[in-house]
Scaffold this motif. Structure first.
Motif, short mmCIF file in Angstrom:
data_model
loop_
_atom_site.label_atom_id
_atom_site.label_comp_id
_atom_site.label_asym_id
_atom_site.label_seq_id
_atom_site.Cartn_x
_atom_site.Cartn_y
_atom_site.Cartn_z
N PHE A 132 -30.51 -29.11 -62.20
CA PHE A 132 -29.09 -28.41 -62.03
C PHE A 132 -28.37 -27.26 -61.75
O PHE A 132 -29.94 -26.56 -62.69
N ARG A 133 -27.56 -26.80 -61.96
CA ARG A 133 -27.09 -25.72 -61.70
C ARG A 133 -26.56 -25.34 -63.60
O ARG A 133 -25.46 -26.34 -63.45
N TYR A 134 -26.53 -24.35 -65.05
CA TYR A 134 -26.45 -25.00 -66.13
C TYR A 134 -25.64 -23.14 -66.28
O TYR A 134 -26.12 -22.24 -65.92
N ARG A 135 -24.38 -23.07 -67.13
CA ARG A 135 -23.44 -22.31 -67.70
C ARG A 135 -23.68 -22.85 -68.95
O ARG A 135 -23.16 -23.71 -68.97
N TYR A 136 -23.30 -21.54 -69.25
CA TYR A 136 -22.23 -21.57 -71.09
C TYR A 136 -20.42 -22.26 -71.01
O TYR A 136 -20.24 -21.74 -70.04
#
Length: 467
Positions: free
Chosen positions: A435-439
């Motif tokens: 998965f790609r995570y971002r704040y």
């Protein structure tokens, strides 16, 4: 020799030694609580398999002579006990020679662990603790004033840590030269802390100031460590403040704390020095011999530091007496995470009841806020960050992790925050997805309570079962 000791630094030595003992204690506690799943006889990277192919001369260790999980546990807990005794000041109650021997015990025990630790111990703070611990063993106790040579060489280690890290940044990622690395770093660092989300959302102009201040602290201030007082103390204090800022911004094991320990060697604390006798001749000879050895060996990290092909976090001898350091020569722009899931279904399907494993420190559930663990080091969580960067980083241990999850291995599950399966009901299949995570932003945080937003990228490991 009147020049041999520096009585004004007796309190600095005392604080340094107690702080170093505390770091040792955390390091041994980390080993004692995690080794079975990582390095044990049934671990992901078993020590016996390593020692069977790597000779003693390349990796000196007590475990080259004998290994069992019980023996490893005994060494780790013995290291905890000795470290706690040193933290309580046991070395000051002993004769000078016995105090030196006592300080060399945790160094030898931890060297034995690091040299068989393989991927789990392949980080700069391991070598930094060993290099600092070996040299600090010769600082003496209440019978003598601190030796100038040892204080100078501790500052020299600190210089190499900071200046080497500054050079690797300038030679590495262009964002350090453009002052933009902190636009990404707090989001993509290996293990964010509880304040990392807020650090990431600081104004971008402030990020530029932070990077510029970092360059000054790492490339200019280290030279001031070797100037007369009070300038040297001011330089050390500035480094300590910088390290405490980093402590707040993420989980970096004990890297920041051991750097603070080193800075204490240049920080002259105000106190009245007690009257102590002159150092005995044998002690002077021993300290000078150790100093000469380390200076001789030190040409290799210096040569690396000034080289255009500078490498970071490498040891130049099997005893880790001299090493090169550095961190974040490049900064990731995008955060990826490997999400590990299991199911009880007989046949795995996309719509099966896939249940996610929760790690203690690694981001997982978007609503789960990061916690502070450093200086305690979550070794599996840290390497999961590397696994997300590339499967090649996890090739030697990830399969072992999956196998132990399929067995509901008790020691492995203890490394996790929560397993979605009862102890007596292991999953039939385990899979991993990337998965790609971002704040999230301030508005998203208020509306959803989630600090992360994640997007599916691809399959990382297809559904796998025990054969």
């Amino acid at each position: 020799m009147d020049w041999f000791t520096a009585p004004d630094y007796w309190l600095s030595r005392l604080v340094l030694q107690r702080a170093l003992a505390a770091v040792y204690l955390v390091a041994f506690l980390t080993a004692a609580l995690q080794f079975r799943a990582l390095l044990g006889e049934r671990g992901m990277l078993p020590v016996p398999r390593f020692t069977a192919r790597v000779p003693f001369r390349r990796a000196p260790s007590l475990f080259q002579l004998h290994y069992s999980d019980r023996f490893f546990a005994g060494c780790a807990w013995a290291g905890c006990a000795v470290s706690a005794a040193l933290l309580a000041g046991a070395d000051s109650a002993l004769p000078l020679w016995a105090g030196i021997v006592l300080w060399l015990v945790p160094w030898a025990l931890y060297l034995s662990i690091v040299n068989v630790g393989q991927a789990w111990y392949a980080f700069g703070w391991e070598s930094l603790l060993l290099e600092t611990g070996f040299l600090a063993a010769f600082l003496g106790n209440d019978e003598v004033a601190p030796p100038v040579v040892v204080l100078f060489l501790l500052r020299w280690i600190l210089f190499r840590v900071e200046f080497g890290a500054g050079l690797i940044k300038l030679r590495g990622d262009a964002c350090w030269r453009k002052l933009t690395c902190l636009d990404y770093h707090h989001e993509t660092q290996p293990m964010p802390g509880p304040l990392s989300w807020f650090f990431h959302h600081l104004p971008r102009p402030l990020h530029r100031v932070e990077v510029a201040a970092n360059h000054v602290t790492q490339l200019v201030v280290p030279f001031l460590l070797f100037t007369p007082q009070p300038v040297a103390s001011a330089a050390a204090a500035l480094m300590i403040v910088t390290q405490l800022w980093l402590v707040l911004s993420g989980n970096f094991s004990w890297l920041n704390w051991i750097t603070i320990v080193l800075a204490l060697s240049a920080l002259r604390l105000p106190a009245t020095a007690p009257q102590v006798p002159a150092a005995p001749l044998w002690y002077e000879a021993l300290v000078l011999a150790v100093g000469a050895l380390l200076v001789f060996l030190g040409y290799r990290p210096v040569r690396n530091m000034i080289s255009r092909r500078q490498v970071m976090n490498r040891s130049f001898d099997p005893l880790h007496l001299v090493n090169t350091y550095g961190a974040f020569g490049s900064v990731s722009r995008i955060r990826y995470e490997v999400v590990v899931e299991g199911t009880l279904d007989e046949r795995p399907r996309p719509d099966s009841d896939w249940r996610e494993y929760d790690f203690k420190g690694k981001p997982g559930d978007p609503r789960c806020w990061p916690r502070q663990f450093a200086p305690y080091h979550l070794r599996l969580d840290w390497l999961m960050w590397f696994a997300a960067l590339s499967p090649a980083y996890a090739g030697e241990w990830f399969g072992g992790l999956v196998e132990r999850l399929l067995e509901n291995d008790r020691d492995t599950l203890r490394l996790l925050r929560r397993s979605p399966f009862p102890p007596d009901t292991p999953p039939r299949y385990v899979r991993a997805r990337l998965f790609r995570y971002r704040y999230t932003g301030w508005r998203e945080l208020r509306e959803t309570g989630a600090c992360w937003e994640r997007t599916y990228v691809r399959e990382y490991l297809p559904p796998t079962r025990l054969v």
